[in-house]
Design a protein around this motif. Structure first.
Motif, PDB file in Angstrom:
ATOM      1  N   UNK A  16     103.281 -35.670 186.357  1.00 21.80           N
ATOM      2  CA  UNK A  16     102.667 -35.908 187.492  1.00 21.80           C
ATOM      3  C   UNK A  16     101.307 -36.775 187.168  1.00 21.80           C
ATOM      4  N   UNK A  17     100.991 -36.589 186.194  1.00 15.75           N
ATOM      5  CA  UNK A  17      99.539 -37.113 185.869  1.00 15.75           C
ATOM      6  C   UNK A  17      99.551 -38.136 184.767  1.00 15.75           C
ATOM      7  N   UNK A  18     100.776 -38.331 184.246  1.00 13.82           N
ATOM      8  CA  UNK A  18     101.143 -39.300 183.000  1.00 13.82           C
ATOM      9  C   UNK A  18      99.996 -38.888 181.774  1.00 13.82           C
ATOM     10  N   UNK A  19      99.661 -37.638 181.606  1.00 12.79           N
ATOM     11  CA  UNK A  19      98.983 -37.199 180.210  1.00 12.79           C
ATOM     12  C   UNK A  19     100.045 -37.208 179.185  1.00 12.79           C
ATOM     13  N   UNK A  20      99.641 -37.692 178.178  1.00 13.52           N
ATOM     14  CA  UNK A  20     100.485 -37.689 176.788  1.00 13.52           C
ATOM     15  C   UNK A  20     100.498 -36.196 176.480  1.00 13.52           C
ATOM     16  N   UNK A  21     101.864 -35.587 176.459  1.00 19.54           N
ATOM     17  CA  UNK A  21     102.044 -34.273 176.056  1.00 19.54           C
ATOM     18  C   UNK A  21     101.564 -33.924 174.618  1.00 19.54           C
ATOM     19  N   UNK A  22     101.521 -34.953 173.632  1.00 19.32           N
ATOM     20  CA  UNK A  22     101.054 -34.695 172.503  1.00 19.32           C
ATOM     21  C   UNK A  22      99.538 -34.423 172.250  1.00 19.32           C
ATOM     22  N   UNK A  23      98.944 -34.960 173.575  1.00 17.95           N
ATOM     23  CA  UNK A  23      97.267 -34.525 173.448  1.00 17.95           C
ATOM     24  C   UNK A  23      96.970 -33.308 174.213  1.00 17.95           C
ATOM     25  N   UNK A  24      98.134 -32.661 175.043  1.00 16.17           N
ATOM     26  CA  UNK A  24      97.785 -31.543 175.585  1.00 16.17           C
ATOM     27  C   UNK A  24      97.941 -29.988 174.787  1.00 16.17           C
ATOM     28  N   UNK A  25      96.892 -29.372 174.671  1.00 15.45           N
ATOM     29  CA  UNK A  25      96.766 -28.080 173.821  1.00 15.45           C
ATOM     30  C   UNK A  25      95.880 -27.218 174.629  1.00 15.45           C
ATOM     31  N   UNK A  26      96.035 -25.939 174.372  1.00 14.40           N
ATOM     32  CA  UNK A  26      95.351 -24.841 174.928  1.00 14.40           C
ATOM     33  C   UNK A  26      93.753 -25.130 174.983  1.00 14.40           C
ATOM     34  N   UNK A  27      93.328 -25.679 173.802  1.00 16.43           N
ATOM     35  CA  UNK A  27      91.782 -25.893 173.787  1.00 16.43           C
ATOM     36  C   UNK A  27      91.503 -27.335 174.403  1.00 16.43           C
ATOM     37  N   UNK A  28      92.281 -27.904 174.638  1.00 16.88           N
ATOM     38  CA  UNK A  28      92.011 -29.361 175.191  1.00 16.88           C
ATOM     39  C   UNK A  28      91.153 -29.408 176.452  1.00 16.88           C
ATOM     40  N   UNK A  29      90.032 -30.073 176.681  1.00 19.70           N
ATOM     41  CA  UNK A  29      89.478 -29.816 177.943  1.00 19.70           C
ATOM     42  C   UNK A  29      90.057 -30.850 178.875  1.00 19.70           C
ATOM     43  N   UNK A  30      89.925 -30.972 180.198  1.00 17.08           N
ATOM     44  CA  UNK A  30      90.373 -31.833 180.892  1.00 17.08           C
ATOM     45  C   UNK A  30      89.662 -33.309 180.801  1.00 17.08           C
ATOM     46  N   UNK A  31      88.470 -33.224 180.363  1.00 16.51           N
ATOM     47  CA  UNK A  31      88.000 -34.323 180.026  1.00 16.51           C
ATOM     48  C   UNK A  31      88.436 -35.059 178.896  1.00 16.51           C
ATOM     49  N   UNK A  32      89.069 -34.248 177.698  1.00 21.63           N
ATOM     50  CA  UNK A  32      89.413 -34.881 176.546  1.00 21.63           C
ATOM     51  C   UNK A  32      90.781 -35.485 177.137  1.00 21.63           C
ATOM     52  N   UNK A  33      91.352 -35.128 178.270  1.00 18.82           N
ATOM     53  CA  UNK A  33      92.668 -35.400 178.652  1.00 18.82           C
ATOM     54  C   UNK A  33      92.409 -36.702 179.811  1.00 18.82           C
ATOM     55  N   UNK A  34      91.295 -37.063 179.748  1.00 19.88           N
ATOM     56  CA  UNK A  34      90.820 -38.121 180.849  1.00 19.88           C
ATOM     57  C   UNK A  34      91.540 -37.699 182.226  1.00 19.88           C
ATOM     58  N   UNK A  35      91.269 -36.342 182.509  1.00 17.28           N
ATOM     59  CA  UNK A  35      91.641 -35.960 184.119  1.00 17.28           C
ATOM     60  C   UNK A  35      90.043 -35.465 184.464  1.00 17.28           C
TER      61      UNK A  35
END
Length: 82
Positions: A16-35
């Motif tokens: 729904x938010x077009x975040x690259x699945x490869x960038x998502x990890x438990x320790x990723x912040x939403x800032x890291x994901x450009x959310x």
């Protein structure tokens, strides 16, 4: 943290938010994901709708990790079940 809640967040972020699945990890912040805070609020509203759980709009911030958000959602789910 339940895998189910984390997996739901990953799925929502990717589809729904077009975040690259490869960038998502438990320790990723939403800032890291450009959310940003607006997208995060929207994500929480979608989670509320999907899980039937009430979550405060300011419960999570862009500096929080995906793990922290999953834990928050689980805590709210547990309160709702009582």
């Amino acid at each position: 943290m339940s895998g189910t809640t984390y997996d739901l967040l990953v799925e929502l972020l990717a589809t729904r938010f077009q975040v690259d699945r490869a960038d998502i990890s438990p320790d990723a912040t939403f800032e890291d994901l450009d959310v940003d805070s607006l997208l995060l609020t929207e994500l929480l509203l979608v989670v509320e709708s999907e899980l039937g759980v009430e979550i405060s709009e300011d419960a999570a911030s862009p500096q929080d990790t995906v793990r922290r958000a999953a834990e928050l959602i689980e805590a709210q789910s547990a309160k709702a079940e009582k």
